[in-house]
Design a protein around this motif. Structure first.
Motif, mmCIF file in Angstrom:
data_model
loop_
_atom_site.group_PDB
_atom_site.id
_atom_site.type_symbol
_atom_site.label_atom_id
_atom_site.label_comp_id
_atom_site.label_asym_id
_atom_site.label_seq_id
_atom_site.Cartn_x
_atom_site.Cartn_y
_atom_site.Cartn_z
ATOM 1 N N GLY A 1 51.275 40.263 36.338
ATOM 2 C CA GLY A 1 51.208 40.454 37.744
ATOM 3 C C GLY A 1 50.122 39.599 38.395
ATOM 4 N N LEU A 2 49.945 39.769 39.655
ATOM 5 C CA LEU A 2 49.061 38.946 40.475
ATOM 6 C C LEU A 2 47.609 38.987 39.998
ATOM 7 N N ASN A 3 46.991 40.136 39.896
ATOM 8 C CA ASN A 3 45.639 40.324 39.365
ATOM 9 C C ASN A 3 44.521 39.733 40.214
ATOM 10 N N SER A 4 44.756 39.461 41.488
ATOM 11 C CA SER A 4 43.711 38.872 42.333
ATOM 12 C C SER A 4 42.551 39.824 42.594
ATOM 13 N N ASN A 5 42.745 41.111 42.341
ATOM 14 C CA ASN A 5 41.692 42.104 42.506
ATOM 15 C C ASN A 5 41.318 42.771 41.187
ATOM 16 N N GLY A 6 41.780 42.219 40.072
ATOM 17 C CA GLY A 6 41.486 42.804 38.768
ATOM 18 C C GLY A 6 42.355 43.993 38.438
ATOM 19 N N GLN A 7 43.472 44.165 39.157
ATOM 20 C CA GLN A 7 44.303 45.345 38.979
ATOM 21 C C GLN A 7 44.997 45.429 37.626
ATOM 22 N N ILE A 8 45.007 44.354 36.844
ATOM 23 C CA ILE A 8 45.562 44.429 35.487
ATOM 24 C C ILE A 8 44.582 45.133 34.557
ATOM 25 N N GLY A 9 43.285 44.962 34.773
ATOM 26 C CA GLY A 9 42.292 45.687 33.992
ATOM 27 C C GLY A 9 41.806 44.991 32.745
ATOM 28 N N ASP A 10 42.101 43.708 32.603
ATOM 29 C CA ASP A 10 41.694 42.987 31.393
ATOM 30 C C ASP A 10 40.399 42.197 31.582
ATOM 31 N N ALA A 11 39.597 42.577 32.560
ATOM 32 C CA ALA A 11 38.295 41.964 32.858
ATOM 33 C C ALA A 11 38.402 40.528 33.368
ATOM 34 N N THR A 12 39.576 40.148 33.901
ATOM 35 C CA THR A 12 39.754 38.821 34.486
ATOM 36 C C THR A 12 40.380 38.963 35.871
ATOM 37 N N LEU A 13 40.486 37.843 36.549
ATOM 38 C CA LEU A 13 41.225 37.760 37.813
ATOM 39 C C LEU A 13 42.387 36.784 37.659
ATOM 40 N N VAL A 14 42.842 36.589 36.416
ATOM 41 C CA VAL A 14 43.882 35.622 36.091
ATOM 42 C C VAL A 14 45.252 36.294 36.115
ATOM 43 N N GLN A 15 46.200 35.675 36.824
ATOM 44 C CA GLN A 15 47.567 36.190 36.877
ATOM 45 C C GLN A 15 48.170 36.193 35.482
ATOM 46 N N LYS A 16 48.923 37.243 35.144
ATOM 47 C CA LYS A 16 49.582 37.349 33.847
ATOM 48 C C LYS A 16 51.087 37.436 34.066
ATOM 49 N N ASN A 17 51.835 36.725 33.237
ATOM 50 C CA ASN A 17 53.282 36.722 33.354
ATOM 51 C C ASN A 17 53.961 37.486 32.226
ATOM 52 N N SER A 18 53.172 38.207 31.432
ATOM 53 C CA SER A 18 53.722 39.052 30.376
ATOM 54 C C SER A 18 52.800 40.250 30.188
ATOM 55 N N ALA A 19 53.262 41.221 29.438
ATOM 56 C CA ALA A 19 52.479 42.438 29.211
ATOM 57 C C ALA A 19 51.117 42.098 28.619
ATOM 58 N N THR A 20 50.092 42.842 29.032
ATOM 59 C CA THR A 20 48.722 42.583 28.618
ATOM 60 C C THR A 20 48.066 43.882 28.179
ATOM 61 N N VAL A 21 47.361 43.831 27.054
ATOM 62 C CA VAL A 21 46.636 45.005 26.579
ATOM 63 C C VAL A 21 45.415 45.220 27.473
ATOM 64 N N VAL A 22 45.201 46.454 27.891
ATOM 65 C CA VAL A 22 44.040 46.802 28.702
ATOM 66 C C VAL A 22 43.056 47.537 27.791
ATOM 67 N N PRO A 23 41.927 46.911 27.468
ATOM 68 C CA PRO A 23 40.949 47.554 26.587
ATOM 69 C C PRO A 23 40.432 48.866 27.178
ATOM 70 N N GLY A 24 40.218 49.854 26.312
ATOM 71 C CA GLY A 24 39.648 51.114 26.749
ATOM 72 C C GLY A 24 40.650 52.142 27.227
ATOM 73 N N LEU A 25 41.949 51.880 27.051
ATOM 74 C CA LEU A 25 42.949 52.831 27.529
ATOM 75 C C LEU A 25 43.699 53.537 26.402
ATOM 76 N N ALA A 26 43.163 53.527 25.200
ATOM 77 C CA ALA A 26 43.815 54.240 24.107
ATOM 78 C C ALA A 26 43.932 55.705 24.486
ATOM 79 N N GLY A 27 45.077 56.268 24.280
ATOM 80 C CA GLY A 27 45.290 57.674 24.594
ATOM 81 C C GLY A 27 45.638 57.951 26.041
#
Length: 77
Positions: A1-27
């Motif tokens: 997704g867009l990620n211009s506000n960090g909404q993906i949660g991967d500690a970047t502001l880089v747009q992602k075009n595929s699923a991304t692991v979000v650290p710290g969300l186990a469980g």
């Protein structure tokens, strides 16, 4: 997704075009996504974490600072 506000949660502001692991969300048992922010409830820790845009306090952490990775905003028994 867009990620211009960090909404993906991967500690970047880089747009992602595929699923991304979000650290710290186990469980994570519930996830809710807004236009530019996301929150999750973690069943294994009884806490809520949010990240992304926060100009209007939508993360609920008591600040107006954007977060690019999950930030604990609520802990409950």
């Amino acid at each position: 997704g867009l990620n211009s506000n960090g909404q993906i949660g991967d500690a970047t502001l880089v747009q992602k075009n595929s699923a991304t692991v979000v650290p710290g969300l186990a469980g994570a048992t519930w996830i809710a996504a807004g236009y530019a922010h996301t929150c999750a409830i973690l069943g294994n820790t009884s806490s809520a974490k949010c990240w992304g845009a926060n100009a209007n306090g939508q993360l609920g952490d008591g600040t107006l600072v954007q977060k690019t990775s999950p930030t604990t905003v609520l802990s409950f028994p």
